[in-house]
Design an enzyme around this catalytic site. Structure first.
Site, PDB file in Angstrom:
ATOM      1  N   HIS A   1      10.004   0.714   7.171  1.00 21.27           N
ATOM      2  CA  HIS A   1      11.156   0.176   7.889  1.00 21.27           C
ATOM      3  C   HIS A   1      11.688   1.255   8.829  1.00 21.27           C
ATOM      4  O   HIS A   1      11.831   2.414   8.426  1.00 21.27           O
ATOM      5  CB  HIS A   1      12.242  -0.250   6.891  1.00 21.27           C
ATOM      6  CG  HIS A   1      13.406  -0.891   7.562  1.00 21.27           C
ATOM      7  ND1 HIS A   1      13.358  -2.193   8.052  1.00 21.27           N
ATOM      8  CD2 HIS A   1      14.636  -0.421   7.884  1.00 21.27           C
ATOM      9  CE1 HIS A   1      14.514  -2.481   8.617  1.00 21.27           C
ATOM     10  NE2 HIS A   1      15.310  -1.425   8.538  1.00 21.27           N
TER      11      HIS A   1
ATOM     12  N   SER B   1       0.330  -0.654  15.231  1.00 25.60           N
ATOM     13  CA  SER B   1       0.131   0.798  15.369  1.00 25.60           C
ATOM     14  C   SER B   1       0.219   1.508  14.018  1.00 25.60           C
ATOM     15  O   SER B   1      -0.480   2.499  13.791  1.00 25.60           O
ATOM     16  CB  SER B   1       1.130   1.398  16.368  1.00 25.60           C
ATOM     17  OG  SER B   1       2.415   1.490  15.819  1.00 25.60           O
TER      18      SER B   1
ATOM     19  N   MET C   1       6.445  -9.398   9.779  1.00 27.96           N
ATOM     20  CA  MET C   1       7.788  -9.904  10.057  1.00 27.96           C
ATOM     21  C   MET C   1       8.011 -11.247   9.374  1.00 27.96           C
ATOM     22  O   MET C   1       8.390 -12.235  10.007  1.00 27.96           O
ATOM     23  CB  MET C   1       8.005 -10.001  11.574  1.00 27.96           C
ATOM     24  CG  MET C   1       7.817  -8.676  12.282  1.00 27.96           C
ATOM     25  SD  MET C   1       8.605  -7.289  11.428  1.00 27.96           S
ATOM     26  CE  MET C   1       9.825  -6.859  12.619  1.00 27.96           C
ATOM     27  N   ARG C   2       7.748 -11.268   8.086  1.00 30.36           N
ATOM     28  CA  ARG C   2       7.978 -12.500   7.332  1.00 30.36           C
ATOM     29  C   ARG C   2       8.423 -12.104   5.928  1.00 30.36           C
ATOM     30  O   ARG C   2       7.841 -11.194   5.329  1.00 30.36           O
ATOM     31  CB  ARG C   2       6.686 -13.303   7.270  1.00 30.36           C
ATOM     32  CG  ARG C   2       6.869 -14.686   6.738  1.00 30.36           C
ATOM     33  CD  ARG C   2       5.653 -15.531   7.035  1.00 30.36           C
ATOM     34  NE  ARG C   2       5.619 -16.715   6.186  1.00 30.36           N
ATOM     35  CZ  ARG C   2       6.178 -17.867   6.504  1.00 30.36           C
ATOM     36  NH1 ARG C   2       6.802 -18.021   7.641  1.00 30.36           N
ATOM     37  NH2 ARG C   2       6.110 -18.906   5.673  1.00 30.36           N
TER      38      ARG C   2
ATOM     39  N   ASP D   1      10.570  -5.005  -3.376  1.00 30.76           N
ATOM     40  CA  ASP D   1      11.017  -5.830  -4.497  1.00 30.76           C
ATOM     41  C   ASP D   1      11.520  -7.153  -3.927  1.00 30.76           C
ATOM     42  O   ASP D   1      11.220  -7.478  -2.773  1.00 30.76           O
ATOM     43  CB  ASP D   1      12.045  -5.081  -5.373  1.00 30.76           C
ATOM     44  CG  ASP D   1      13.349  -4.800  -4.637  1.00 30.76           C
ATOM     45  OD1 ASP D   1      13.550  -5.338  -3.533  1.00 30.76           O
ATOM     46  OD2 ASP D   1      14.175  -4.040  -5.181  1.00 30.76           O
TER      47      ASP D   1
HETATM   48  C1  GAR Z   1       7.428  -0.788  13.063  1.00 28.97           C
HETATM   49  O1  GAR Z   1       8.422  -0.076  13.760  1.00 28.97           O
HETATM   50  C2  GAR Z   1       7.906  -1.125  11.672  1.00 28.97           C
HETATM   51  O2  GAR Z   1       8.688  -0.102  11.085  1.00 28.97           O
HETATM   52  C3  GAR Z   1       8.726  -2.346  11.925  1.00 28.97           C
HETATM   53  O3  GAR Z   1       7.958  -3.086  12.853  1.00 28.97           O
HETATM   54  C4  GAR Z   1       7.235  -2.178  13.684  1.00 28.97           C
HETATM   55  C5  GAR Z   1       5.774  -2.598  13.675  1.00 28.97           C
HETATM   56  O4  GAR Z   1       5.062  -1.826  14.598  1.00 28.97           O
HETATM   57  N1  GAR Z   1       8.953  -3.088  10.734  1.00 28.97           N
HETATM   58  C6  GAR Z   1      10.119  -3.685  10.469  1.00 28.97           C
HETATM   59  O5  GAR Z   1      11.057  -3.702  11.218  1.00 28.97           O
HETATM   60  C7  GAR Z   1      10.156  -4.385   9.103  1.00 28.97           C
HETATM   61  N2  GAR Z   1      11.497  -4.719   8.748  1.00 28.97           N
HETATM   62  P1  GAR Z   1       3.478  -1.763  14.529  1.00 28.97           P
HETATM   63  O6  GAR Z   1       2.982  -3.220  14.533  1.00 28.97           O
HETATM   64  O7  GAR Z   1       3.075  -1.038  15.773  1.00 28.97           O
HETATM   65  O8  GAR Z   1       3.084  -1.055  13.264  1.00 28.97           O
END
Ligand code: GAR
Length: 206
Positions: free
Chosen positions: A109, A13, A90-91, A141
């Protein structure tokens, strides 16, 4: 025309919001050159294909981090990207990947960093009982959820919230914050002083 590369793992999204804002001119003079997922079933890849964008799956399961990252960097370089946006990727990135693109990788985040880094930040914040949470867009970073902060948006935690309603309101703000941050970086009107990102203005704008 600046070229954006998106890395994602899931529903996409944030990527979709960026794509919308590139298309409607809120992120001017930019295009999405490539969308890369480390998971074949990521919803974001289906969206990229629907939008007619270059969509690549580079599976990471069972692949050593540096080997996978080398394939990702090759794809990003092939598409000559100027800016990389992690959008639910997520990696962990290897230090080597980060070093290939100094101050050219952004991450979003779902908490007000430095509070609640890592996984399930919205749930962590809700369970902790904070009254305000939100989201952060920052440079990547070599440390997790750590680089200089570009944009933060605060979200009030309501008594009636559960972790899902809170996460949903944070997500709305994520969709706004990410495009603001991308626009700022592409315009280049800032400098990073220590950890602080400070906007610079030209004499004309004063
Ligand atoms: C989002 O809430 C993003 O902030 C989080 O994953 C979700 C992805 O949603 N990211 C993390 O937690 C990174 N540490 P999306 O696929 O709908 O954009």
């Amino acid at each position: 025309m600046k070229k954006i590369g998106i890395l994602l793992s899931g529903r996409g999204s944030n990527f979709a919001a960026i794509a919308r804002n590139v298309a409607n001119g809120q992120i001017p003079d930019a295009c999405i050159a490539v969308v890369i997922s480390n998971r074949p079933d990521a919803g974001g890849i289906a969206i990229a294909k629907e939008l007619g964008l270059n969509a690549r799956v580079i599976p990471s399961k069972g692949v050593a981090r540096e080997v996978h990252d080398r394939a990702v960097v090759a794809a990003l370089q092939e598409h000559k990207v100027d800016l990389i946006c992690l959008a639910g990727y997520m990696r962990l990135l290897s230090p080597w990947l980060v070093q290939q693109f100094p101050q050219r990788i952004l991450n979003i985040h779902p908490s007000l960093l430095p509070a609640f880094p890592g996984l399930e930040a919205q749930q962590q914040a809700f369970a902790y009982g904070v009254k305000v949470s939100g989201c952060t867009v920052h440079f990547v970073d070599e440390e997790l959820d750590h680089g200089a902060i570009l944009v933060q948006k605060a979200v009030t935690v309501l008594d009636t919230d559960d972790e899902h309603t809170l996460a949903a309101r944070i997500l709305e703000q994520e969709h706004i914050a990410y495009s603001e941050a991308i626009r700022m970086v592409l315009e280049g009107k800032y400098e990073v002083v220590g950890r602080r990102l400070v906007r610079t203005v030209t004499a004309k704008e004063v």
